[in-house]
Scaffold this motif. Structure first.
Motif, PDB file in Angstrom:
ATOM      1  N   LEU A 474      23.355  34.855  29.901  1.00  0.00           N
ATOM      2  CA  LEU A 474      23.509  35.630  29.054  1.00  0.00           C
ATOM      3  C   LEU A 474      23.337  34.689  27.594  1.00  0.00           C
ATOM      4  O   LEU A 474      23.498  33.667  27.578  1.00  0.00           O
ATOM      5  CB  LEU A 474      24.883  36.016  28.702  1.00  0.00           C
ATOM      6  CG  LEU A 474      25.388  36.762  29.884  1.00  0.00           C
ATOM      7  CD1 LEU A 474      26.768  37.378  29.606  1.00  0.00           C
ATOM      8  CD2 LEU A 474      24.382  37.760  30.643  1.00  0.00           C
ATOM      9  N   CYS A 476      23.553  35.683  24.205  1.00  0.00           N
ATOM     10  CA  CYS A 476      24.561  35.920  23.223  1.00  0.00           C
ATOM     11  C   CYS A 476      24.250  35.605  21.898  1.00  0.00           C
ATOM     12  O   CYS A 476      25.091  35.644  21.023  1.00  0.00           O
ATOM     13  CB  CYS A 476      25.726  34.937  23.599  1.00  0.00           C
ATOM     14  SG  CYS A 476      26.453  35.204  25.537  1.00  0.00           S
ATOM     15  N   ASP A 477      23.121  35.245  21.587  1.00  0.00           N
ATOM     16  CA  ASP A 477      22.743  35.012  20.198  1.00  0.00           C
ATOM     17  C   ASP A 477      21.360  35.476  19.717  1.00  0.00           C
ATOM     18  O   ASP A 477      20.527  34.875  19.321  1.00  0.00           O
ATOM     19  CB  ASP A 477      23.107  33.701  19.611  1.00  0.00           C
ATOM     20  CG  ASP A 477      23.188  33.730  18.162  1.00  0.00           C
ATOM     21  OD1 ASP A 477      23.283  34.713  17.552  1.00  0.00           O
ATOM     22  OD2 ASP A 477      23.256  32.633  17.589  1.00  0.00           O
ATOM     23  N   ALA A 499      25.464  29.294  24.443  1.00  0.00           N
ATOM     24  CA  ALA A 499      26.598  29.801  24.373  1.00  0.00           C
ATOM     25  C   ALA A 499      27.773  29.166  25.382  1.00  0.00           C
ATOM     26  O   ALA A 499      28.900  29.100  24.868  1.00  0.00           O
ATOM     27  CB  ALA A 499      26.410  31.250  24.855  1.00  0.00           C
ATOM     28  N   PHE A 510      34.261  34.448  26.564  1.00  0.00           N
ATOM     29  CA  PHE A 510      33.948  35.659  26.443  1.00  0.00           C
ATOM     30  C   PHE A 510      34.965  36.483  25.735  1.00  0.00           C
ATOM     31  O   PHE A 510      34.855  37.815  25.250  1.00  0.00           O
ATOM     32  CB  PHE A 510      33.973  36.410  27.853  1.00  0.00           C
ATOM     33  CG  PHE A 510      32.835  35.899  28.360  1.00  0.00           C
ATOM     34  CD1 PHE A 510      31.532  35.807  27.932  1.00  0.00           C
ATOM     35  CD2 PHE A 510      32.796  35.637  30.032  1.00  0.00           C
ATOM     36  CE1 PHE A 510      30.468  35.149  28.732  1.00  0.00           C
ATOM     37  CE2 PHE A 510      31.609  35.154  30.617  1.00  0.00           C
ATOM     38  CZ  PHE A 510      30.430  34.966  30.091  1.00  0.00           C
ATOM     39  N   ARG A 514      30.962  34.578  19.108  1.00  0.00           N
ATOM     40  CA  ARG A 514      30.049  34.089  19.100  1.00  0.00           C
ATOM     41  C   ARG A 514      28.841  35.172  18.617  1.00  0.00           C
ATOM     42  O   ARG A 514      28.952  36.050  18.208  1.00  0.00           O
ATOM     43  CB  ARG A 514      29.356  33.635  20.474  1.00  0.00           C
ATOM     44  CG  ARG A 514      30.455  32.813  21.472  1.00  0.00           C
ATOM     45  CD  ARG A 514      30.029  31.384  21.090  1.00  0.00           C
ATOM     46  NE  ARG A 514      31.047  30.494  21.449  1.00  0.00           N
ATOM     47  CZ  ARG A 514      32.010  29.970  21.041  1.00  0.00           C
ATOM     48  NH1 ARG A 514      32.247  30.503  19.657  1.00  0.00           N
ATOM     49  NH2 ARG A 514      32.771  29.178  21.465  1.00  0.00           N
ATOM     50  N   GLY A 515      27.763  34.399  18.361  1.00  0.00           N
ATOM     51  CA  GLY A 515      26.610  35.282  17.986  1.00  0.00           C
ATOM     52  C   GLY A 515      26.585  35.492  16.425  1.00  0.00           C
ATOM     53  O   GLY A 515      27.505  34.858  15.764  1.00  0.00           O
ATOM     54  N   TRP A 524      31.660  42.918  21.551  1.00  0.00           N
ATOM     55  CA  TRP A 524      32.165  41.526  20.980  1.00  0.00           C
ATOM     56  C   TRP A 524      33.283  41.910  20.386  1.00  0.00           C
ATOM     57  O   TRP A 524      34.435  40.973  20.248  1.00  0.00           O
ATOM     58  CB  TRP A 524      31.039  40.804  20.318  1.00  0.00           C
ATOM     59  CG  TRP A 524      29.953  40.218  21.107  1.00  0.00           C
ATOM     60  CD1 TRP A 524      28.716  40.669  21.205  1.00  0.00           C
ATOM     61  CD2 TRP A 524      29.945  38.922  21.947  1.00  0.00           C
ATOM     62  NE1 TRP A 524      27.869  39.797  21.946  1.00  0.00           N
ATOM     63  CE2 TRP A 524      28.596  38.729  22.471  1.00  0.00           C
ATOM     64  CE3 TRP A 524      30.861  38.043  22.109  1.00  0.00           C
ATOM     65  CZ2 TRP A 524      28.424  37.667  23.291  1.00  0.00           C
ATOM     66  CZ3 TRP A 524      30.654  36.926  23.094  1.00  0.00           C
ATOM     67  CH2 TRP A 524      29.359  36.815  23.463  1.00  0.00           C
ATOM     68  N   ILE A 530      31.845  41.241  28.244  1.00  0.00           N
ATOM     69  CA  ILE A 530      30.461  41.069  27.655  1.00  0.00           C
ATOM     70  C   ILE A 530      29.671  40.735  28.805  1.00  0.00           C
ATOM     71  O   ILE A 530      29.995  40.314  30.056  1.00  0.00           O
ATOM     72  CB  ILE A 530      30.416  39.506  26.788  1.00  0.00           C
ATOM     73  CG1 ILE A 530      31.255  39.569  25.587  1.00  0.00           C
ATOM     74  CG2 ILE A 530      28.977  39.314  26.538  1.00  0.00           C
ATOM     75  CD1 ILE A 530      31.030  40.652  24.839  1.00  0.00           C
ATOM     76  N   SER A 534      24.920  43.250  26.536  1.00  0.00           N
ATOM     77  CA  SER A 534      25.184  42.803  25.151  1.00  0.00           C
ATOM     78  C   SER A 534      24.121  42.299  24.586  1.00  0.00           C
ATOM     79  O   SER A 534      23.563  42.395  23.253  1.00  0.00           O
ATOM     80  CB  SER A 534      26.302  41.664  24.958  1.00  0.00           C
ATOM     81  OG  SER A 534      27.354  42.178  25.894  1.00  0.00           O
ATOM     82  N   ASP A 535      23.155  41.430  25.209  1.00  0.00           N
ATOM     83  CA  ASP A 535      21.891  40.775  24.657  1.00  0.00           C
ATOM     84  C   ASP A 535      20.951  42.008  24.561  1.00  0.00           C
ATOM     85  O   ASP A 535      20.143  42.122  23.746  1.00  0.00           O
ATOM     86  CB  ASP A 535      21.186  39.954  25.712  1.00  0.00           C
ATOM     87  CG  ASP A 535      21.787  38.571  25.820  1.00  0.00           C
ATOM     88  OD1 ASP A 535      22.663  38.387  24.868  1.00  0.00           O
ATOM     89  OD2 ASP A 535      21.741  37.880  26.634  1.00  0.00           O
TER      90      ASP A 535
END
Ligand SMILES: *[C@@H]1O[C@H](CO)[C@@H](O)[C@H](O)[C@H]1NC(C)=O
Ligand SMILES: *[C@@H]1O[C@H](CO)[C@@H](O)[C@H](O)[C@H]1NC(C)=O
Ligand SMILES: *[C@@H]1O[C@H](CO)[C@@H](O)[C@H](O)[C@H]1NC(C)=O
Ligand SMILES: *[C@@H]1O[C@H](CO)[C@@H](O)[C@H](O)[C@H]1NC(C)=O
Ligand SMILES: *[C@@H]1O[C@H](CO)[C@@H](O)[C@H](O)[C@H]1NC(C)=O
Ligand SMILES: *[C@@H]1O[C@H](CO)[C@@H](O)[C@H](O)[C@H]1NC(C)=O
Ligand SMILES: *[C@@H]1O[C@H](CO)[C@@H](O)[C@H](O)[C@H]1NC(C)=O
Ligand SMILES: *[C@@H]1O[C@H](CO)[C@@H](O)[C@H](O)[C@H]1NC(C)=O
Ligand SMILES: *[C@@H]1O[C@H](CO)[C@@H](O)[C@H](O)[C@H]1NC(C)=O
Ligand SMILES: *[C@@H]1O[C@H](CO)[C@@H](O)[C@H](O)[C@H]1NC(C)=O
Ligand SMILES: *[C@@H]1O[C@H](CO)[C@@H](O)[C@H](O)[C@H]1NC(C)=O
Ligand SMILES: *[C@@H]1O[C@H](CO)[C@@H](O)[C@H](O)[C@H]1NC(C)=O
Length: 662
Positions: A474, A476-477, A499, A510, A514-515, A524, A530, A534-535
């Motif tokens: 993942l 995550c950002d 991440a 989780f 983050r992000g 989130w 997550i 989420s991405d």
């Protein structure tokens, strides 16, 4: 009379050993027992195909005298395309190859068996060598009981398939020792992968000359006149690598770990077309180029040079490096397979000119420009706040990231993990990140075509992280700052896999924030589970910005703002259901126009409206027209786009919808 008998006996005996046993053509019938000694004049050949291009041989590669194999050879090139007993060679010329009604065996001269075909359904009535090089055992009705094409060793030829779940494995030394080496080519439902001791170093799907045709599970790897293919179960190509047309190809996984495809102008010819396909290509792209623990670097002359990591010296006994003296920790790290090139902090200082040129900063630290000894430019990311993660954990993650190769993912070229320093060395992308081209008035505006390329490239990159990697990664950002461009039109995602670097997983990746606000999926903020979806959410936000050419939110929010916001939205009940978002594979298909775009669900728009709310804005409620934007963006990617892929974005969006200077 006794003398006559003796003479007759001697004559008979003489005759018996000197007479060359017959070389059979196409068929042999049980029961036959033969040895290399009986076939000295024909160099061990006892069977030939009707077209004489293939031979069954008791084969002794090279000049050694202790390893004899039952092999099928392609005659013009003298290539052993199949070997029965690669891990149990016959030790001498008297060893036997036996064809009986029970099958084919290889054994010592005293009859002990070294290798045999598996138990068969019925008795063998013939052994047949086909014009394709396939060796078959047939029953009395000519049904195939067993065939060599089903048990490939290190080679595949035209008209042979390597089925999903099976693999080629290299020979230790193809010119003397055919036993199984450490390199493998595996066919998986998604790809064909080269690996060494479990870590992969090349994928069919990622090869520069590979083209994807369609999205079906892979059933087999095969080669025909026009190239190398990953085929679906109905025989149509999923991926293809086209080659100059040639009636005969030999695909071989070499002892050095490189997969080579030689093309021949005819099956009875040793003349190969000059265009040999090799994977991987680079001098340093193999795991063991410099031997165990050795470091490989490209020199200016396009050849590789080897060196040893600090505290290691080149090994006298073998190629590669050994510890200079016993020193516990470092060795742990070095023994993690698949790590990219390791640098000392001193070397990184040299590469970056003492961190002279800062080219950006992000959630994980600052980025500096640098140049490797081979003159290639790199971006060096200095990870800050990583003190919590031990070197070994860090290196384990780096080994995973370093093995992910995809055209839409920034390539990790090296790392440094020395005392408290944690640095990552990436390939350099010289047009910087998408946010600059998108939001900065000074930069050249991105055309619709370029935006479409960015959208598709990013989607493919994320889809690969989600479904092409084991374990799944993942990001995550996902945000424009993490999407990089270069002058050649490449689009690559940065910071994937990071991440997991900041804190060990158990400390709650989780549940910790983050992000980046503005791209974070609602789950989130709600501390909910997550997932890859989420991405997908973050990608949606980026897509919206690509279309609008301006930020979804005007200002960055503080963590304080996030918590107020999450309270204001009153818990998870308000939020869209992540599972209702399409997965990234579907998103790619929608953008490419091969899948219908789903109808957005009205109830999921509620959470987006909340997202647009700006902190502390009183004159207006700050809601951006996100529903309108969504309605517009739904039109992107559907048939309206694919009907005119050259223009990229749909025609209903005028040039006026582009932000920036006009
Ligand atoms: C199969 O071969 C074995 C061994 O030669 C023999 O004993 C047996 O009778 C054969 N069976 C048939 C059905 O021919
Ligand atoms: C491969 O199969 C095709 C179709 O059966 C045949 O025409 C061709 O000669 C074969 N090629 C080789 C090298 O065996
Ligand atoms: C098996 O194939 C051989 C060679 O083609 C042929 O002579 C024989 O008649 C075949 N046998 C049967 C049962 O079809
Ligand atoms: C080779 O195989 C591919 C995939 O099945 C097919 O599309 C192509 O036409 C074949 N080429 C030849 C020359 O048969
Ligand atoms: C295989 O199936 C796919 C999807 O149904 C289709 O597009 C393709 O034409 C088929 N190929 C063959 C050779 O039947
Ligand atoms: C290969 O086969 C073709 C036709 O089958 C023949 O004309 C040619 O002479 C052969 N070449 C060799 C080297 O045997
Ligand atoms: C460097 O070597 C690779 C692989 O051998 C080759 O493909 C490439 O063209 C070479 N580059 C130069 C500049 O010679
Ligand atoms: C990017 O690199 C290419 C050559 O690799 C160069 O021609 C180009 O000017 C560079 N662009 C920028 C913006 O630095
Ligand atoms: C993505 O979603 C589609 C449609 O729901 C599904 O068919 C496909 O299997 C999914 N792919 C992955 C990799 O999850
Ligand atoms: C927020 O602004 C939008 C657009 O200006 C307006 O339609 C909506 O009624 C406003 N909502 C509130 C709660 O003021
Ligand atoms: C998309 O194309 C279809 C068919 O050409 C057309 O009916 C539809 O109105 C188009 N949608 C937009 C938003 O242009
Ligand atoms: C596609 O878009 C280009 C550029 O806007 C335009 O010149 C061309 O006529 C369009 N083609 C079709 C089939 O609409």
């Amino acid at each position: 009379m006794p003398l006559l008998f003796l003479i007759l006996l001697l004559l008979f005996h003489f005759h018996g050993t000197s007479a060359e046993a017959p070389v059979y053509t196409e068929y042999m019938y049980p029961t036959i027992s033969l040895s290399e000694l009986l076939y000295t004049k024909s160099d061990g050949t006892f069977l030939q195909s009707r077209n004489r291009n293939f031979q069954g041989q008791v084969y002794k590669p090279g000049t050694q005298q202790t390893r004899y194999y039952l092999s099928i050879l392609h005659v013009p090139t003298q290539t052993a395309i199949w070997t029965a007993n690669r891990n149990s060679p016959m030790p001498d010329r008297e060893s036997r190859v036996n064809l009986t009604p029970l099958g084919l065996t290889v054994g010592y001269s005293n009859g002990d068996v070294l290798w045999s075909t598996p138990t068969l359904k019925s008795n063998v009535s013939a052994l047949r060598l086909l014009d394709t090089g396939n060796l078959m055992l047939l029953d009395v009705e000519n049904n195939t009981l067993w065939q060599s094409f089903d048990y490939p060793t290190d080679t595949l030829v035209t008209n042979q398939s390597l089925l999903e779940g099976s693999y080629l494995s290299s020979s230790v030394a193809s010119d003397s020792d055919l036993s199984q080496g450490d390199y493998r080519l595996d066919v998986t439902p998604a790809d064909a992968v080269l690996s060494w001791m479990g870590s992969s170093y090349w994928r069919f799907s990622n090869d520069l000359s590979s083209v994807k045709n369609q999205d079906y599970p892979v059933d087999a790897l095969a080669t025909n006149d026009s190239g190398l293919y990953l085929l679906a179960s109905n025989g149509s190509a999923v991926f293809q690598i086209l080659m100059p047309t040639a009636p005969f190809h030999i695909v071989q996984l070499g002892s050095d770990g490189r997969l080579k495809v030689n093309s021949y102008i005819a099956v009875n010819s040793s003349t190969s077309l000059s265009n040999v396909f090799v994977a991987p290509r680079g001098a340093c792209d193999l795991p063991l180029t410099c031997g165990p623990l050795g470091l490989c670097s490209l020199s200016a002359s396009n050849s590789s040079s080897c060196s040893c990591p600090p505290q290691f010296v080149s090994s006298v006994q073998s190629s590669g490096c050994t510890p200079a003296r016993e020193s516990g920790d470092d060795i742990d790290e070095i023994l993690i397979p698949g790590l990219p090139q390791r640098f000392t902090f001193q070397q990184v200082e040299e590469i970056t000119g003492n961190f002279r040129t800062n080219i950006g900063s992000g959630g994980f630290g600052s980025v500096y420009k640098g140049e490797l000894p081979d003159k290639s430019e790199v971006a060096v990311k200095k990870i800050e706040g990583a003190g919590v993660q031990g070197r070994k954990e860090f290196c384990t993650e780096i080994a995973v990231i370093g093995n992910i190769h995809h055209v839409n993912l920034v390539r990790l070229r090296g790392y440094c993990a020395q005392s408290s320093h944690r640095l990552l060395i990436y390939e350099y992308m010289n047009r910087s990140s998408v946010d600059r081209s998108l939001f900065r008035l000074t930069e050249k505006l991105l055309s619709w075509t370029e935006r479409m390329n960015v959208a598709i490239g990013v989607a493919r990159g994320i889809a690969y992280l989600h479904s092409g990697c084991r374990p799944k990664i993942l990001h995550c950002d996902i945000k424009p700052e993490n999407i990089l461009l270069d002058d050649e039109g490449h689009v690559k995602i940065a910071d994937f896999g990071l991440a997991k670097l900041l804190t060990p997983e158990q400390s709650g990746l989780f549940t910790t924030m983050r992000g980046t606000r503005g791209y974070l999926a609602p789950e989130w903020i709600m501390n909910a589970a997550i997932s890859d979806r989420s991405d997908v959410y973050s990608f949606g936000m980026v897509l919206l910005e690509l279309v609008r050419g301006r930020k979804n939110r005007g200002e960055p929010a503080s963590v304080d703002g996030q918590s107020k916001w999450s309270t204001a939205t009153g818990g998870s009940s308000v939020m869209g259901e992540p599972a209702l978002r399409p997965n990234m594979t579907s998103v790619v298909a929608m953008l490419e126009g091969t899948m219908e775009v789903w109808e957005p669900r009205v109830e999921s728009l509620g959470s987006l409206r909340m997202y647009g709310r700006r902190k502390g804005s009183s004159s207006s409620n700050g809601t951006i027209d996100i529903e309108d934007e969504l309605k517009m963006s739904k039109n992107i990617g559907g048939s309206n786009v694919t009907s005119n892929t050259t223009s990229g974005w749909p025609s209903f969006m005028s040039e006026n919808d582009l932000s920036g200077p006009r």
